[in-house]
Design a protein around this motif. Structure first.
Motif, PDB file in Angstrom:
ATOM      1  N   MET A 170      -6.993   8.961   6.164  1.00  0.00           N
ATOM      2  CA  MET A 170      -6.006   9.994   5.850  1.00  0.00           C
ATOM      3  C   MET A 170      -5.788  10.897   7.052  1.00  0.00           C
ATOM      4  N   ILE A 171      -4.525  11.240   7.255  1.00  0.00           N
ATOM      5  CA  ILE A 171      -4.107  12.127   8.345  1.00  0.00           C
ATOM      6  C   ILE A 171      -3.443  13.364   7.739  1.00  0.00           C
ATOM      7  N   ASP A 172      -3.748  14.510   8.279  1.00  0.00           N
ATOM      8  CA  ASP A 172      -3.046  15.740   7.938  1.00  0.00           C
ATOM      9  C   ASP A 172      -1.760  15.734   8.759  1.00  0.00           C
ATOM     10  N   ARG A 173      -0.615  15.678   8.098  1.00  0.00           N
ATOM     11  CA  ARG A 173       0.666  15.606   8.830  1.00  0.00           C
ATOM     12  C   ARG A 173       0.898  16.820   9.725  1.00  0.00           C
ATOM     13  N   ALA A 174       0.446  17.986   9.309  1.00  0.00           N
ATOM     14  CA  ALA A 174       0.681  19.209  10.082  1.00  0.00           C
ATOM     15  C   ALA A 174      -0.073  19.202  11.406  1.00  0.00           C
ATOM     16  N   THR A 175      -1.285  18.671  11.414  1.00  0.00           N
ATOM     17  CA  THR A 175      -2.099  18.707  12.632  1.00  0.00           C
ATOM     18  C   THR A 175      -2.176  17.352  13.338  1.00  0.00           C
ATOM     19  N   ALA A 208       5.133  14.651  -4.651  1.00  0.00           N
ATOM     20  CA  ALA A 208       5.880  14.941  -3.414  1.00  0.00           C
ATOM     21  C   ALA A 208       5.076  15.792  -2.442  1.00  0.00           C
ATOM     22  N   GLU A 209       4.330  16.770  -2.949  1.00  0.00           N
ATOM     23  CA  GLU A 209       3.584  17.644  -2.037  1.00  0.00           C
ATOM     24  C   GLU A 209       2.490  16.894  -1.289  1.00  0.00           C
ATOM     25  N   HIS A 210       1.915  15.874  -1.917  1.00  0.00           N
ATOM     26  CA  HIS A 210       0.915  15.056  -1.211  1.00  0.00           C
ATOM     27  C   HIS A 210       1.583  14.149  -0.184  1.00  0.00           C
ATOM     28  N   ARG A 211       2.703  13.551  -0.549  1.00  0.00           N
ATOM     29  CA  ARG A 211       3.414  12.683   0.407  1.00  0.00           C
ATOM     30  C   ARG A 211       3.887  13.467   1.628  1.00  0.00           C
ATOM     31  N   ALA A 236       0.840  -1.206   0.000  1.00  0.00           N
ATOM     32  CA  ALA A 236       0.000   0.000   0.000  1.00  0.00           C
ATOM     33  C   ALA A 236       0.872   1.253   0.000  1.00  0.00           C
ATOM     34  N   THR A 237       1.926   1.253   0.809  1.00  0.00           N
ATOM     35  CA  THR A 237       2.833   2.400   0.878  1.00  0.00           C
ATOM     36  C   THR A 237       3.575   2.590  -0.433  1.00  0.00           C
ATOM     37  N   ALA A 238       4.027   1.495  -1.039  1.00  0.00           N
ATOM     38  CA  ALA A 238       4.719   1.588  -2.334  1.00  0.00           C
ATOM     39  C   ALA A 238       3.779   2.160  -3.393  1.00  0.00           C
ATOM     40  N   HIS A 239       2.514   1.748  -3.353  1.00  0.00           N
ATOM     41  CA  HIS A 239       1.515   2.268  -4.288  1.00  0.00           C
ATOM     42  C   HIS A 239       1.370   3.782  -4.109  1.00  0.00           C
TER      43      HIS A 239
END
Length: 133
Positions: free
Chosen positions: A109-114, A44-47, A34-37
């Protein structure tokens, strides 16, 4: 691209007391494919902005492989997300095509910033559903 495939080889550290791949390894491989997909299709901006976490696994074990044997994992997403969640199907087959393991996993999905769950943006979902039928 709603489908992604990769190959795994059973190494000595993957083998349990029954001389085949341990159930926990299959779960780890589900995360790896799943991560490789995600890494393959997401810009990059989404990752950098988003991360995923598992909220549920439903797994059927139908076969296994032993040390040195290989299998192919195919992960696919068949429908659009619901809020923060995507449902991903993963199957593992031996190299002769026999089904070994099938799973349905719910990813959020998680927002990395928050660090908070967030609704999957349309542009993220579109990457997974581009060739879905």
């Amino acid at each position: 691209m709603n489908r992604y495939t990769m190959r795994f080889t059973a190494l000595p550290e993957h083998i349990d007391i029954y001389d085949h791949v341990n159930n926990a390894v299959w779960v780890r491989w589900m995360e790896e494919v799943a991560t490789a997909h995600w890494n393959e299709i997401a810009p990059a901006e989404h990752r950098e902005a988003y991360a995923w976490l598992v909220t549920r696994h439903e797994i059927d074990y139908r076969g296994n492989i032993r040390e040195g044997e290989q299998c192919e994992a195919t992960t696919e997403i068949g429908k659009a997300p619901s809020g923060a969640r995507f449902e991903r199907r993963t199957t593992f087959r031996n190299l002769e095509g026999k089904l070994l393991v099938s799973a349905v996993t719910s990813w959020a999905m998680i927002d990395r910033a928050t660090g908070r769950l967030m609704r999957v943006p349309r542009e993220v979902a579109a990457q997974f559903l581009a060739d879905a039928g």
